[in-house]
Design an enzyme around this catalytic site. Sequence first.
Site, PDB file in Angstrom:
ATOM      1  N   ASP A   8       0.872  -1.172   0.000  1.00  0.00           N
ATOM      2  CA  ASP A   8       0.000   0.000   0.000  1.00  0.00           C
ATOM      3  C   ASP A   8       0.914   1.228   0.000  1.00  0.00           C
ATOM      4  O   ASP A   8       2.114   1.123   0.268  1.00  0.00           O
ATOM      5  CB  ASP A   8      -0.891  -0.018   1.238  1.00  0.00           C
ATOM      6  CG  ASP A   8      -1.921   1.103   1.262  1.00  0.00           C
ATOM      7  OD1 ASP A   8      -2.208   1.693   0.198  1.00  0.00           O
ATOM      8  OD2 ASP A   8      -2.431   1.399   2.351  1.00  0.00           O
ATOM      9  N   ASP A  10      -0.232   4.963   1.156  1.00  0.00           N
ATOM     10  CA  ASP A  10      -0.506   5.852   2.287  1.00  0.00           C
ATOM     11  C   ASP A  10      -0.472   5.085   3.604  1.00  0.00           C
ATOM     12  O   ASP A  10      -1.165   4.087   3.773  1.00  0.00           O
ATOM     13  CB  ASP A  10      -1.858   6.546   2.102  1.00  0.00           C
ATOM     14  CG  ASP A  10      -1.860   7.422   0.861  1.00  0.00           C
ATOM     15  OD1 ASP A  10      -1.112   8.408   0.848  1.00  0.00           O
ATOM     16  OD2 ASP A  10      -2.581   7.094  -0.104  1.00  0.00           O
ATOM     17  N   THR A  42      -2.970   0.350  -4.244  1.00  0.00           N
ATOM     18  CA  THR A  42      -3.386   1.585  -3.597  1.00  0.00           C
ATOM     19  C   THR A  42      -4.810   1.984  -3.961  1.00  0.00           C
ATOM     20  O   THR A  42      -5.327   1.567  -5.001  1.00  0.00           O
ATOM     21  CB  THR A  42      -2.402   2.724  -3.981  1.00  0.00           C
ATOM     22  OG1 THR A  42      -2.803   3.935  -3.342  1.00  0.00           O
ATOM     23  CG2 THR A  42      -2.344   2.946  -5.480  1.00  0.00           C
ATOM     24  N   GLY A  43      -5.394   2.798  -3.130  1.00  0.00           N
ATOM     25  CA  GLY A  43      -6.691   3.392  -3.443  1.00  0.00           C
ATOM     26  C   GLY A  43      -6.560   4.588  -4.372  1.00  0.00           C
ATOM     27  O   GLY A  43      -7.530   5.065  -4.940  1.00  0.00           O
TER      28      GLY A  43
END
Length: 193
Positions: A8, A10, A42-43
């Site tokens: 990921d 963040d 990641t988003g």
Amino acid sequence: MIKLIASDMDGTLLDSELNITQENIDAIRYAEAQGIEFMVATGRNRAEALPPLEKAGINCAMITLNGAHVFDKEGNSLFTTPLDKSEVFQMFDILDEHGIYYEISTQIGTFTNSKESRIEHFTTHIIDAFPHLTQKAAIAMTVAHLELFPVDVAPDLRELVKQPDTEILKVICFDKRGPEFLGPAAKEISKFE
């Protein structure tokens, strides 16, 4: 034998200043030297994920938008998993009914219907994440964020969704009033999972 490491961004790969630390860069380089592939999951959309990776000299495959858009190491789109458009319109109805600000991410970028609302809501998000910042500093960070990670303005998001070639990959919600106002809408939207 480990063949792949996915991270990921963040809160994991990135530090509090949204950079990749030298320690993480060294670990990625070491893994790659051992024949292990590194990628991010990641988003963020690809445009938001790229700057810290490029700054660190890391070129990797990416799973973006919480799995809705996947890219190979060269940046070629491998596949998308779009949301059902009829469900997107139902989500919009729920969010509008609750007065919640939202954006959409598509295969070509992220869109808002109001840059001013984007700045207002993102500023609140930054202040929540970094309580030591002043309102003025948070606004400056938000504006800088928009320059680095542009969000396009589409005055009518519903019209954008109606376009046959538009794939809706993610609906993103913000509310400066906090989670207690997002909760009831989230409960209604959870039926679409």
